[in-house]
Design an enzyme around this catalytic site. Structure first.
Site, PDB file in Angstrom:
ATOM      1  N   GLY A  19       0.836  -1.189   0.000  1.00 15.86           N
ATOM      2  CA  GLY A  19       0.000   0.000   0.000  1.00 15.86           C
ATOM      3  C   GLY A  19       0.867   1.234   0.000  1.00 15.86           C
ATOM      4  N   GLY A  20       0.253   2.373   0.365  1.00 16.87           N
ATOM      5  CA  GLY A  20       0.970   3.631   0.329  1.00 16.87           C
ATOM      6  C   GLY A  20       2.093   3.721   1.348  1.00 16.87           C
ATOM      7  N   GLY A  22       3.942   0.935   2.576  1.00 23.73           N
ATOM      8  CA  GLY A  22       4.999  -0.025   2.350  1.00 23.73           C
ATOM      9  C   GLY A  22       4.445  -1.373   1.936  1.00 23.73           C
ATOM     10  CB  VAL A  24       2.502  -6.645   4.621  1.00 26.16           C
ATOM     11  CG1 VAL A  24       2.452  -7.674   5.757  1.00 26.16           C
ATOM     12  CG2 VAL A  24       2.084  -5.275   5.138  1.00 26.16           C
ATOM     13  CE  LYS A  39       2.044  -1.794   6.690  1.00 25.46           C
ATOM     14  NZ  LYS A  39       0.830  -1.173   7.249  1.00 25.46           N
ATOM     15  CG  ASP A 135      -6.164   4.026   7.137  1.00 24.46           C
ATOM     16  OD1 ASP A 135      -7.146   4.297   6.425  1.00 24.46           O
ATOM     17  OD2 ASP A 135      -5.132   3.492   6.692  1.00 24.46           O
TER      18      ASP A 135
END
Length: 601
Positions: A19-20, A22, A24, A39, A135
């Site tokens: 994702g934005g 990093g 995983v 991560k 989030d």
């Protein structure tokens, strides 16, 4: 930078998602011989010392959280220049995966998951730090071997936001969060509270029981409008098994004013549990043309793609929505709407949110342009410009630049076509490309860079989008960072996995095809794909007398500067310091551009 198979004591086994922030990985702790989730932060975040300090601090806070519905954090580490976070590995996948697999969840299952996540949030809020997650989304809810829901990324959003309680650092649209789940106060840069997480949890609950994202749109600006002004639009017919009264509960959880919502997630979950399970909305004998959200499917029978529920045209077909009149004074509502309309106008004509201070941003921050372009933050400071390779790149010199924003990618065919359709731009001089007779205007190539545009057309587009062409110095800093990188990704020689160059493809490619070739700030295709117009006039010896602070190029000239090389150029021409030049009215099949803007309104 590339991650080797080993990261510290962890053997990286497979990528689980990215994702934005990093990537995983499923990994093995070689010391304890146990699986973990690792991560790895995006390189652009890892280069910001201030962020790393906050990240370590907040990770320590997250590691102290001990709750059965929170993913445990074990370690923060650094190896090979990469920073990583180690967590418990949960083999059950995410809620996002579950919804995609099953279409939607039975009401009681959705309530059970909501109760578990609410318990985690209530626990976090009771801690001395009074943590607000910010989030909450299906991708951040994971399942263990017993199918217990656990919330991940606790403390991460706070690390991104710094010491301020306001959600001011961008992730995917100008601020903390994911647009479909972000409460109005986040869009408006107001103070967050437990009610902020209530709002996001309600958005997620709706998606669980319907299989449909509640707030969606073609761009973050469009999604913001739906959150801030339109409010939730519920389906005309709820799925079977959903109790009556669900609209009223969700409406209270999704009120625009935080003080009027449930004040904590525990109360929201209790309200859902209090609905009479037997008082379900039965399927009507005749649908009267109204679309219905499909029933859930089993794990053993993958769902067919289903469209979002839409009411039929005509009387009685309007989507249901709980009235606002019985919840707040009507004048107060319209006063709020009028004030928020100003924000929407800013989103339409400039950016979704215009920052008023550079101090709240750092490397990894993003905002969203009105044209849907993601802009990356480049902090103020010095960098090394030029090289010894060619006379027009000499001398190597230090340049100071104020902070600015630059487009993540080159402007695409789709984005440019929107400018043309709105009267802000003229069409490219040719609609073909090297190997495609139909390129511009063909939806197959929407995400490819626009070509056959001259400097004037590029300038016009950027002005239409509320931005401008970057200066030559801004472009070079965004491409190479502060370490004097030869190429955006570092010193490694170009290859087909990093850049579109030297006829390896024979034409342009999509603007997001080479993530491993990203610059230190996350900008893509700053080497290869297409040449990019910048604002400056070209001066052969300009560097010899260039100002040390915010240079803008010669006052006049016959040629304009292009940067980055294209799909036809050899490795020497895609260096970050290489300077191209061309008459401003020339177009060709390998000339495009990206835009930039300062940090002031």
């Amino acid at each position: 930078m590339p991650i080797e198979k080993m990261l510290g004591k962890y053997e990286l086994l497979e990528e689980l998602g990215r994702g934005g922030f990093g990537t995983v990985y499923r990994a093995r702790d070689t010391t304890l011989d146990i699986e973990r989730a690792v991560k790895v932060l995006h390189p652009a975040l890892a280069t910001d010392p201030e962020f790393i300090t906050r990240f370590r601090r907040e990770a320590r806070v997250a590691a102290r959280l001990d709750h059965p519905n929170i993913v445990p954090v074990y370690e923060v580490g650094e190896d090979q220049g990469a920073y990583f976070l180690t967590m418990k590995y949960l083999p059950g996948g995410s809620l996002k995966d579950l919804i995609a697999r099953e279409g939607r969840l039975p009401f009681q299952h959705a309530v059970q998951i909501t109760r578990q996540i609410a318990s985690a949030l209530d626990y976090a809020q009771s801690q001395p730090e009074k943590l607000i997650h910010r989030d909450i989304k299906p991708g951040n809810v994971l399942f263990d071997v017993k199918d217990t829901a656990r919330l991940s990324d606790f403390g991460f959003a706070k690390a991104l936001a710094g010491d301020s309680n306001s959600s001011s650092l961008s992730v995917s649209g100008g601020m903390i969060g994911t647009p479909p789940y972000m409460a109005p106060e986040i869009w408006r840069y107001k103070e967050v509270s437990p009610a902020t997480d209530v709002y996001s949890l309600a958005c997620m609950f709706f998606e669980m029981v319907t299989g449909v994202v509640l707030f969606k749109g073609e761009s973050p600006a469009d999604i913001m409008t739906r959150h801030v002004l339109e409010g939730p639009q519920f389906p005309p017919v709820w799925p079977q098994g959903v109790p009556q009264g669900i609209a009223q509960v969700l409406e209270k959880a999704l009120i625009g004013e935080p003080k009027e919502r449930f004040q904590n997630t525990r109360d929201f979950a209790s309200a859902l549990e209090g609905l009479t399970a037997e008082a379900v909305i039965e399927k009507p004998a005749e649908s009267n043309g109204q679309a219905e959200i499909p029933p859930p499917v089993t794990r053993n029978e993958p769902p067919s793609p289903q469209p979002a529920a839409e009411p039929a045209a005509g009387p009685g077909a309007q989507a249901s929505k709980a009235p606002h009149g019985n919840k707040r004074d009507f004048k107060k509502y319209w006063k709020l709407a009028a004030g928020l309309a100003v924000i929407v106008l800013l989103a339409i004509f400039a950016l979704t949110i215009t920052p008023t201070s550079t101090a709240i941003f750092g490397i990894g921050s993003t905002i969203m342009g009105a044209d849907g372009m993601t802009l990356l933050y480049v902090p103020e400071g010095e960098f090394t410009m030029g090289s010894d390779a060619y006379d027009n790149e000499k001398p190597i010199h230090t340049v100071y630049l104020d902070a600015f924003w630059i487009d993540e990618t080159e402007v695409t065919n789709k984005q440019y076509a929107e400018c043309v359709s709105n009267g802000g731009c003229t069409p490219p001089s040719d609609s073909s490309s090297s190997t495609h007779s139909s390129y511009y205007g063909n939806t197959k190539f929407d995400d490819y860079p626009v070509i056959y545009v001259d400097w004037n057309q590029a300038q016009a587009y950027c002005a239409w989008a509320g931005r401008r062409l970057p200066t030559e110095a801004e472009w070079e800093k965004a491409a190479r960072g502060t370490d004097g990188n030869t190429f955006p990704w570092g010193e490694t020689d170009p290859d087909k996995n990093l850049v579109n160059f030297n006829y390896t493809v024979g034409d342009t490619t999509t603007v997001e095809k080479y993530p491993d070739g990203a610059s230190p700030y996350g900008a893509l295709d700053m080497a290869g794909n297409v040449w990019e117009w910048v604002n400056d006039w070209y001066g052969e010896t300009y560097y010899e007398s260039s100002p040390a602070s915010n240079p803008t190029g010669p006052d006049s000239g016959a040629l304009r500067v292009l940067r980055g090389g294209s799909w036809v150029n050899i490795d020497d021409d895609v260096r970050s310091a290489f300077r191209g030049r061309l008459g401003p009215s020339v177009t060709d099949l390998n000339y495009g551009f990206r835009c930039a803007r300062g940090t002031s309104p």
